[in-house]
Structure formats: structure tokens, C-alpha cells
Scaffold this active site. Structure first.
Site, PDB file in Angstrom:
ATOM      1  N   ASP A 212       0.817  -1.216   0.000  1.00  0.00           N
ATOM      2  CA  ASP A 212       0.000   0.000   0.000  1.00  0.00           C
ATOM      3  C   ASP A 212       0.847   1.262   0.000  1.00  0.00           C
ATOM      4  O   ASP A 212       2.009   1.260   0.427  1.00  0.00           O
ATOM      5  CB  ASP A 212      -0.951  -0.007   1.193  1.00  0.00           C
ATOM      6  CG  ASP A 212      -0.229  -0.100   2.540  1.00  0.00           C
ATOM      7  OD1 ASP A 212       0.723  -0.911   2.652  1.00  0.00           O
ATOM      8  OD2 ASP A 212      -0.600   0.632   3.483  1.00  0.00           O
TER       9      ASP A 212
ATOM     10  N   GLU B 159       0.096  -1.253   5.775  1.00  0.00           N
ATOM     11  CA  GLU B 159       1.129  -0.737   6.680  1.00  0.00           C
ATOM     12  C   GLU B 159       0.951   0.753   6.910  1.00  0.00           C
ATOM     13  O   GLU B 159       1.184   1.261   8.011  1.00  0.00           O
ATOM     14  CB  GLU B 159       2.519  -1.017   6.095  1.00  0.00           C
ATOM     15  CG  GLU B 159       3.675  -0.730   7.055  1.00  0.00           C
ATOM     16  CD  GLU B 159       4.138   0.730   7.071  1.00  0.00           C
ATOM     17  OE1 GLU B 159       4.853   1.129   8.002  1.00  0.00           O
ATOM     18  OE2 GLU B 159       3.774   1.493   6.126  1.00  0.00           O
TER      19      GLU B 159
END
Length: 397
Positions: free
Chosen positions: A79, A143
Site C-alpha cells: 500500500d 502498513e
């Protein structure tokens, strides 16, 4: 002169960067399909786990000659943070190469590192290298929003235990100097809200039990603590931000109209506790401040990380010894520091697994989360050679 535009590794990175795994509400399907193709090209099995629905974790596995030994984990997150597209010189998901520099969201944080893992494994396999320990490449979600539903959830499963991880590598930070930085620990994140209630009434009066007076006391205490940390940093050039406790007032809430004294004010603080802090004493200090501030002042946590011991970086840690020897052989200086923010490494360390945060990106301007996040292609390519040396070193430790 190197033709980076036609470098297969650079092209591979560009393809990965063009996948919009950007918050909020990410659909990871395209990214997982891309990574499965990478695994097929490497002739490695890939397994996808969904501990949390729509939060996939993909693990590629290169089995070692002694698969019963504790394995090596190379972790990266898929991400990336949101963008303000109008503020970018080039479209953030076009991954354009301009004067041998790649411009894209996630090129530093941390898709470049994920591809460096892949390309290093490709080189090692093409050269017929065999490793003693099994190496797992993990690609995890979320994350950038704390990782609790990504690697944070995965490390608590039997799936993770079966990986038998003995040592892990994860992200660090791009270094503007000629050295790398290895992060062996992280400060603990405390996100805290202090609630100051009081007597409501007309804004022209000086009523007792005033929430504004209570709030001023609380803010003063936290800001005094902030000043202490600033003084520590200023007085000792050997310290970095990861060595002190950071304190930031991030949100203030309350009130309904300018001539009405509110019945409640709240202040939110972002605290990053240094490894040297005694957590019990620190919380007791906050409790005392609330008591001193006035009647019924309370606090509550929105996030409260536990203390996680740092990874040892001495001769007692065979993986550190092997890692350091490989970097030394490349004649690249390396410094050990405490990471200033939070990464997925803390979840691995919390399971008792030694982990280092290292992004082998040097002599480049740090630009994570910035407009025009970018990385020179030469810096990216050098990092592949670094992992080509590091992975066998730690896998044969």
C-alpha cells in the site's frame, strides 16, 4: 551510460508502481495478480492468506537446502499513502522516468524495496545459487494505516508460525548520505486524547471549574515535555529523532458557539516513546497531570503500543554479524539507529524474531509521502546488488 529506460528491473518496478494500491479503500486484486506473475517468473510457489477479508498477504517461498532451519523473511508492504495529484509535476501513478529519475507514489516507500528483493532473488537463482535457509518474501497490506489488519494480524496466526522465521528484513529510510542506516528498533506509538470537562455558561463570565484553564494546564505540560526532547537533540549531535520521545499536539476539539463556554474540550497528542522510557512511570506522570489540571480531567488511548525490545546488533546475533559482513564487503558504511516512526518490523520483533529495517537507497533525497516522490534509477539498481550479497549471507548464517 546506462540505458535505464530499457533495464528490465526498472521496467518491472515501473509496472508495480502503476498499480494504484493507494488509500483509502484499496482493492488489492490487481497487485496480488501482478505478484503471482512475479512468483511464476521466479519459479517460486506463492500463497495468499486473508486473515482479514480483503486484506491479502502474499508469501513467495524459496526453499533452502536445510528447510528445518529458521527461515529468512523479506517483508514489504503493497500500500501507498494518498496523493494530491495537482501538486505533482508528473502523474503519481504513471511512474515516469525523467533524466534517469523515477517519479511515482511509493517509489521510496516502499515498492522499490519489494522489487529489489525480487530482482536479487532472480539474479541468485539465475546464477545457480542455493541457500541453506528458506527465504520467504512477504507482501502485506495496510502498513500505511498502522498494519494491525495486515502483518499485525498475520504474525498471530499458525500460518506465520509455520514459516519458522528466524530473522527478518523490512523497510528503513532513504539516506541522503553515502551510508545506509539499519534500524534495529522503533519507538512505541501512543495516541492519546485528554478530556477536560467544565461548567458551561455565557462567554462573558469568569465561571469556576473552567475547561479552558484545565486544557491550558494539560497542553503546557505536554509542550514542556516536547521542549525537553528538543533540548536533548540540540545539545547532542550524536542523537537522532529516534533517540528521544516526540510529543505533538495534533487535534483540538470542543465548543458550539463563540459566546458559549463549552462543557468539554479535548486535545489529542501523538507521542512516540523512546526505548529508554519507563512506560509505567510515563503513564503515571500523565495521570498526575490530569489530577493537577482540575476536576474530572481524564485521558483515553486511541493507540497504545507495548514496549518491544530492539534487535541486538552485536556478536550474539549471528544474523547481524552476517548482514554487517556482507555490507562491509561492499564497502558501504552503515549506521544503526532507532526508527523514528512505525513500521511492520515491530510486529515481527514482538514475536521474538530479530528484525532490521533497511532500505538500501543512499545518496538520494528522502521524499516519502511527499509530492513528487522520486528515486534515481541508479540508486534503485544499486540496492538490487546489495540484496544479492545480503540474502545469501543471512540465509547461510
Amino acid at each position: 551510460m546506462t540505458d535505464y529506460a530499457n533495464d528490465p528491473a526498472v521496467k518491472n518496478l515501473q509496472e508495480y508502481l502503476r498499480i494504484r494500491t493507494v488509500h483509502p479503500n484499496i482493492n488489492y486484486d490487481e497487485c496480488i495478480a501482478y505478484l503471482k506473475r512475479q512468483a511464476t517468473n521466479l519459479n517460486l510457489p506463492a500463497t495468499v492468506y486473508e486473515v482479514i477479508p480483503k486484506k491479502p498477504i502474499l508469501i513467495m517461498t524459496w526453499e533452502g537446502l536445510e528447510p528445518n532451519l529458521p527461515s529468512i523473511l523479506l517483508n514489504s508492504h503493497m500500500d501507498v499513502v494518498p496523493v494530491f495529484e495537482k501538486s505533482w509535476t508528473y502523474p503519481p501513478f504513471e511512474a515516469r522516468l525523467v533524466n534517469d529519475v523515477i517519479y511515482a507514489r511509493g517509489v521510496q516507500d516502499m515498492k522499490s524495496v519489494g522489487i529489489q528483493y525480487i530482482e536479487a532473488i532472480r539474479r541468485l537463482k539465475n546464477n545457480g545459487i542455493k541457500l541453506k535457509r528458506t527465504v520467504h518474501l512477504s507482501f502485506v497490506p495496510d502498513e500505511e494505516i498502522g498494519g494491525t489488519e495486515g502483518l499485525g494480524a498475520f504474525v498471530k496466526t499458525e500460518h506465520f508460525k509455520k514459516l519458522n522465521v528466524g530473522f527478518a528484513l523490512d523497510e528503513g529510510l532513504t539516506s541522503p548520505e553515502d551510508y545506509f542506516v539499519a534500524y534495529n528498533g522503533e519507538r512505541s506509538i501512543w495516541h492519546l486524547k485528554v478530556i477536560c470537562p467544565g461548567k458551561s455558561g455565557h462567554g462573558s463570565l469568569l465561571l469556576p471549574d473552567n475547561c479552558g484553564e484545565k486544557m491550558r494546564y494539560i497542553i503546557d505540560k505536554f509542550m514542556d515535555l516536547r521542549q525537553e526532547s528538543k533540548k536533548k537533540l540540540e545539545s547532542n549531535p550524536e542523537l537522532t529523532i529516534g533517540d528521544v520521545t516526540s510529543v505533538n499536539l495534533t487535534m483540538l476539539n470542543g465548543g458550539i458557539q463563540n459566546n458559549v463556554i463549552p462543557e468539554k474540550l479535548t486535545a489529542s497528542f501523538d507521542l512516540r516513546l523512546a526505548l529508554s522510557v519507563n512506560f509505567v512511570e510515563f503513564e503515571n506522570m500523565i495521570k498526575q497531570w490530569c489530577k493537577e489540571a482540575g476536576k474530572d480531567v481524564t485521558y483515553e488511548f486511541e493507540q497504545k503500543d507495548e514496549y518491544v525490545p530492539p534487535t541486538l546488533v552485536d556478536e550474539t546475533n549471528a544474523f547481524w554479524v552476517a548482514f554487517k559482513a556482507a555490507i562491509d564487503q561492499l564497502n558501504i558504511p552503515i549506521k544503526v539507529r532507532t526508527f523514528p516512526g512505525g513500521t511492520d518490523s515491530r510486529y515481527v520483533r514482538a514475536q521474538g524474531v530479530p528484525a532490521l529495517g533497511v532500505s538500501p537507497l543512499r545518496c538520494a533525497r528522502p521524499a516519502l509521502h511527499e509530492h513528487d516522490e522520486s528515486l534515481p534509477a541508479a540508486v534503485f539498481v544499486e540496492g538490487i546488488a546489495v540484496y544479492e550479497a545480503v540474502v545469501p549471507a543471512v540465509a547461510n548464517a
